[in-house]
Design a protein around this motif. Structure first.
Motif, PDB file in Angstrom:
ATOM      1  N   PRO A  98      -8.545  30.765 -15.779  1.00  0.00           N
ATOM      2  CA  PRO A  98      -9.855  30.947 -15.125  1.00  0.00           C
ATOM      3  C   PRO A  98      -9.806  30.542 -13.656  1.00  0.00           C
ATOM      4  O   PRO A  98      -9.033  29.651 -13.298  1.00  0.00           O
ATOM      5  CB  PRO A  98     -10.777  30.031 -15.928  1.00  0.00           C
ATOM      6  CG  PRO A  98      -9.861  28.972 -16.445  1.00  0.00           C
ATOM      7  CD  PRO A  98      -8.553  29.632 -16.711  1.00  0.00           C
ATOM      8  N   PRO A  99     -10.599  31.196 -12.796  1.00  0.00           N
ATOM      9  CA  PRO A  99     -10.547  30.878 -11.361  1.00  0.00           C
ATOM     10  C   PRO A  99     -11.075  29.472 -11.096  1.00  0.00           C
ATOM     11  O   PRO A  99     -12.041  29.030 -11.700  1.00  0.00           O
ATOM     12  CB  PRO A  99     -11.446  31.953 -10.732  1.00  0.00           C
ATOM     13  CG  PRO A  99     -12.365  32.369 -11.820  1.00  0.00           C
ATOM     14  CD  PRO A  99     -11.586  32.246 -13.108  1.00  0.00           C
ATOM     15  N   ARG A 100     -10.424  28.841 -10.153  1.00  0.00           N
ATOM     16  CA  ARG A 100     -10.861  27.515  -9.725  1.00  0.00           C
ATOM     17  C   ARG A 100     -11.253  27.614  -8.262  1.00  0.00           C
ATOM     18  O   ARG A 100     -10.410  27.576  -7.377  1.00  0.00           O
ATOM     19  CB  ARG A 100      -9.744  26.495  -9.932  1.00  0.00           C
ATOM     20  CG  ARG A 100      -9.235  26.420 -11.374  1.00  0.00           C
ATOM     21  CD  ARG A 100      -8.076  25.464 -11.486  1.00  0.00           C
ATOM     22  NE  ARG A 100      -7.544  25.404 -12.843  1.00  0.00           N
ATOM     23  CZ  ARG A 100      -6.633  26.215 -13.321  1.00  0.00           C
ATOM     24  NH1 ARG A 100      -6.151  27.176 -12.545  1.00  0.00           N
ATOM     25  NH2 ARG A 100      -6.193  26.098 -14.567  1.00  0.00           N
ATOM     26  N   LEU A 101     -12.534  27.837  -8.010  1.00  0.00           N
ATOM     27  CA  LEU A 101     -13.047  28.074  -6.660  1.00  0.00           C
ATOM     28  C   LEU A 101     -13.759  26.836  -6.152  1.00  0.00           C
ATOM     29  O   LEU A 101     -14.505  26.184  -6.890  1.00  0.00           O
ATOM     30  CB  LEU A 101     -14.006  29.267  -6.646  1.00  0.00           C
ATOM     31  CG  LEU A 101     -13.417  30.615  -7.076  1.00  0.00           C
ATOM     32  CD1 LEU A 101     -14.473  31.686  -7.063  1.00  0.00           C
ATOM     33  CD2 LEU A 101     -12.265  30.998  -6.168  1.00  0.00           C
ATOM     34  N   THR A 102     -13.525  26.578  -4.891  1.00  0.00           N
ATOM     35  CA  THR A 102     -14.247  25.506  -4.220  1.00  0.00           C
ATOM     36  C   THR A 102     -15.334  26.098  -3.341  1.00  0.00           C
ATOM     37  O   THR A 102     -15.432  27.313  -3.159  1.00  0.00           O
ATOM     38  CB  THR A 102     -13.276  24.674  -3.369  1.00  0.00           C
ATOM     39  OG1 THR A 102     -12.707  25.528  -2.351  1.00  0.00           O
ATOM     40  CG2 THR A 102     -12.148  24.100  -4.232  1.00  0.00           C
ATOM     41  N   ARG A 103     -16.149  25.247  -2.804  1.00  0.00           N
ATOM     42  CA  ARG A 103     -17.230  25.729  -1.929  1.00  0.00           C
ATOM     43  C   ARG A 103     -16.670  26.398  -0.678  1.00  0.00           C
ATOM     44  O   ARG A 103     -17.210  27.403  -0.215  1.00  0.00           O
ATOM     45  CB  ARG A 103     -18.128  24.549  -1.546  1.00  0.00           C
ATOM     46  CG  ARG A 103     -19.312  24.946  -0.667  1.00  0.00           C
ATOM     47  CD  ARG A 103     -20.197  23.763  -0.377  1.00  0.00           C
ATOM     48  NE  ARG A 103     -20.771  23.230  -1.620  1.00  0.00           N
ATOM     49  CZ  ARG A 103     -21.579  22.175  -1.653  1.00  0.00           C
ATOM     50  NH1 ARG A 103     -21.883  21.534  -0.514  1.00  0.00           N
ATOM     51  NH2 ARG A 103     -22.068  21.753  -2.801  1.00  0.00           N
ATOM     52  N   ALA A 104     -15.604  25.872  -0.128  1.00  0.00           N
ATOM     53  CA  ALA A 104     -15.007  26.491   1.064  1.00  0.00           C
ATOM     54  C   ALA A 104     -14.483  27.887   0.749  1.00  0.00           C
ATOM     55  O   ALA A 104     -14.648  28.819   1.538  1.00  0.00           O
ATOM     56  CB  ALA A 104     -13.889  25.609   1.601  1.00  0.00           C
ATOM     57  N   GLN A 105     -13.850  28.054  -0.425  1.00  0.00           N
ATOM     58  CA  GLN A 105     -13.345  29.375  -0.784  1.00  0.00           C
ATOM     59  C   GLN A 105     -14.480  30.369  -0.996  1.00  0.00           C
ATOM     60  O   GLN A 105     -14.375  31.531  -0.615  1.00  0.00           O
ATOM     61  CB  GLN A 105     -12.485  29.262  -2.046  1.00  0.00           C
ATOM     62  CG  GLN A 105     -11.178  28.513  -1.840  1.00  0.00           C
ATOM     63  CD  GLN A 105     -10.425  28.292  -3.128  1.00  0.00           C
ATOM     64  OE1 GLN A 105     -11.005  28.370  -4.205  1.00  0.00           O
ATOM     65  NE2 GLN A 105      -9.123  27.995  -3.021  1.00  0.00           N
ATOM     66  N   LEU A 106     -15.565  29.917  -1.607  1.00  0.00           N
ATOM     67  CA  LEU A 106     -16.711  30.808  -1.776  1.00  0.00           C
ATOM     68  C   LEU A 106     -17.294  31.222  -0.433  1.00  0.00           C
ATOM     69  O   LEU A 106     -17.691  32.384  -0.232  1.00  0.00           O
ATOM     70  CB  LEU A 106     -17.775  30.123  -2.634  1.00  0.00           C
ATOM     71  CG  LEU A 106     -17.433  29.940  -4.118  1.00  0.00           C
ATOM     72  CD1 LEU A 106     -18.508  29.135  -4.812  1.00  0.00           C
ATOM     73  CD2 LEU A 106     -17.268  31.290  -4.799  1.00  0.00           C
ATOM     74  N   THR A 107     -17.353  30.291   0.507  1.00  0.00           N
ATOM     75  CA  THR A 107     -17.877  30.624   1.841  1.00  0.00           C
ATOM     76  C   THR A 107     -16.999  31.652   2.536  1.00  0.00           C
ATOM     77  O   THR A 107     -17.490  32.615   3.133  1.00  0.00           O
ATOM     78  CB  THR A 107     -17.980  29.343   2.683  1.00  0.00           C
ATOM     79  OG1 THR A 107     -18.800  28.383   1.994  1.00  0.00           O
ATOM     80  CG2 THR A 107     -18.598  29.644   4.039  1.00  0.00           C
ATOM     81  N   VAL A 108     -15.683  31.456   2.466  1.00  0.00           N
ATOM     82  CA  VAL A 108     -14.763  32.415   3.090  1.00  0.00           C
ATOM     83  C   VAL A 108     -14.876  33.788   2.430  1.00  0.00           C
ATOM     84  O   VAL A 108     -14.879  34.828   3.104  1.00  0.00           O
ATOM     85  CB  VAL A 108     -13.325  31.878   3.009  1.00  0.00           C
ATOM     86  CG1 VAL A 108     -12.335  32.935   3.483  1.00  0.00           C
ATOM     87  CG2 VAL A 108     -13.184  30.616   3.848  1.00  0.00           C
ATOM     88  N   ALA A 109     -14.998  33.830   1.107  1.00  0.00           N
ATOM     89  CA  ALA A 109     -15.135  35.111   0.415  1.00  0.00           C
ATOM     90  C   ALA A 109     -16.411  35.828   0.817  1.00  0.00           C
ATOM     91  O   ALA A 109     -16.425  37.045   1.021  1.00  0.00           O
ATOM     92  CB  ALA A 109     -15.116  34.879  -1.099  1.00  0.00           C
TER      93      ALA A 109
END
Length: 313
Positions: free
Chosen positions: A87-98
């Motif tokens: 399963p994906p392990r996303l952080t807040r920074a990665q969500l912002t960049v996406a």
């Protein structure tokens, strides 16, 4: 005791001859364990032979090593890759960049689409491109003619014996021309009639303004829409189906009376992506007809400027 009663010694008579020992032979020593040679042995070392009455242990078979009980099997490369992705392990920074990348991609897609829409000439036919080129040549020719006319007026003023009378004559001609442009006098001449029918009321005011600008660029000298004279300070307002010109509501169909060279005005409206195609996209019905005599008789009142004065006074 006689020799017959005494038995012969068998060990002396029946004992076979011993084989001759080779030279250098020694008395065999007691069997000992074989001396291990240095280095790994290719196979299992032979153990002592079992004695009588002892069950021989079976020789172990070569089997692949088995996993220890309770220890998971090692993962393959594909399994490690899948476990790292899901399963994906996303952080807040990665969500912002996406999110920023999605917005950037959407902006680029819109920009590419708008660029492809505005570049309608890329898919134009050869006849249309030739007509556009001819229109540009005609505009250049009109500017050259205007330049020569002004140079001739200057030469006449300089060479005339009665410069005052010549200047007065040219001033009257200039006044008449400016009156036509300002809409204070009527005008007639060759031109075209443009009729725009908008049964669904979808034509906006800016579409009519685009038509005026295209006609002026093609050399229109006098324009009238219904009973409103179009001049330099004319403005359009209102919504679709309720267009107002200079604050006066005009009803459809919108009838344009344009004085100018018909060979330049009509092609300017029919170029690919031009006025006619734009209005037809709004489901309007557009007709263009040439005429040798167009009368523009709608007038505007002459206004004296409040602050501007001639610099020659």
């Amino acid at each position: 005791m006689s020799t017959e009663d005494t038995p012969d010694k068998p060990e002396k008579e029946e004992k076979p001859d011993k084989p001759e020992k080779p030279e250098g032979s020694r008395k065999p020593a007691e069997p000992t364990a074989p001396k291990a040679e240095p280095g790994p042995q290719p196979g299992p070392q032979p153990g002592p032979e079992p004695g009588p009455g002892v069950d021989a242990e079976p020789e172990p078979e070569s089997v692949p090593p088995t996993e220890e009980p309770g220890r998971p099997a090692p993962l393959t490369g594909r399994q490690r890759l899948l476990s790292g992705l899901w399963p994906p392990r996303l952080t807040r920074a990665q969500l912002t960049v996406a999110l920023l990348l999605c917005v950037l991609g959407l902006g680029l897609a819109i920009q590419v689409r708008s660029t492809s829409d505005t570049s309608a000439l890329r898919g134009a036919r050869q006849e249309d491109l030739v007509r556009i080129l001819d229109e540009l040549d005609n505009r250049t020719k009109r500017l050259d003619d205007e330049k020569r006319r002004l140079e001739n007026q200057k030469a006449q003023l300089e060479s005339s014996s009665n410069q005052a009378a010549e200047a007065r004559k040219q001033t009257e001609q200039k006044e008449e021309q400016l009156g036509v442009l300002a809409g204070t006098v009527s005008a007639e001449g060759p031109g075209i009639e443009l009729t725009v029918s908008d049964p669904k009321g979808a034509v906006e005011a800016d579409k009519l303004l685009d038509a005026i600008q295209e006609l002026r660029a093609a050399g229109a000298e006098a324009i009238q829409i219904n009973d409103v004279r179009i001049v330099a300070d004319t403005y359009f307002s209102g919504s679709a189906g309720k267009v107002e010109i200079d604050g006066k509501k005009v009803s459809q169909p919108y009838k344009f009376k344009v004085i100018g060279k018909p060979q330049d005005l009509e092609p300017a409206l029919n170029i690919p992506g031009g006025v006619v195609q734009t209005l037809e996209k709004e489901q309007a019905v557009v007709t263009v007809s040439r005429s040798e005599k167009i009368v523009v008789d709608a007038l505007r009142p002459a206004k004296r400027p409040d602050y501007a004065r001639s610099s020659s006074q």
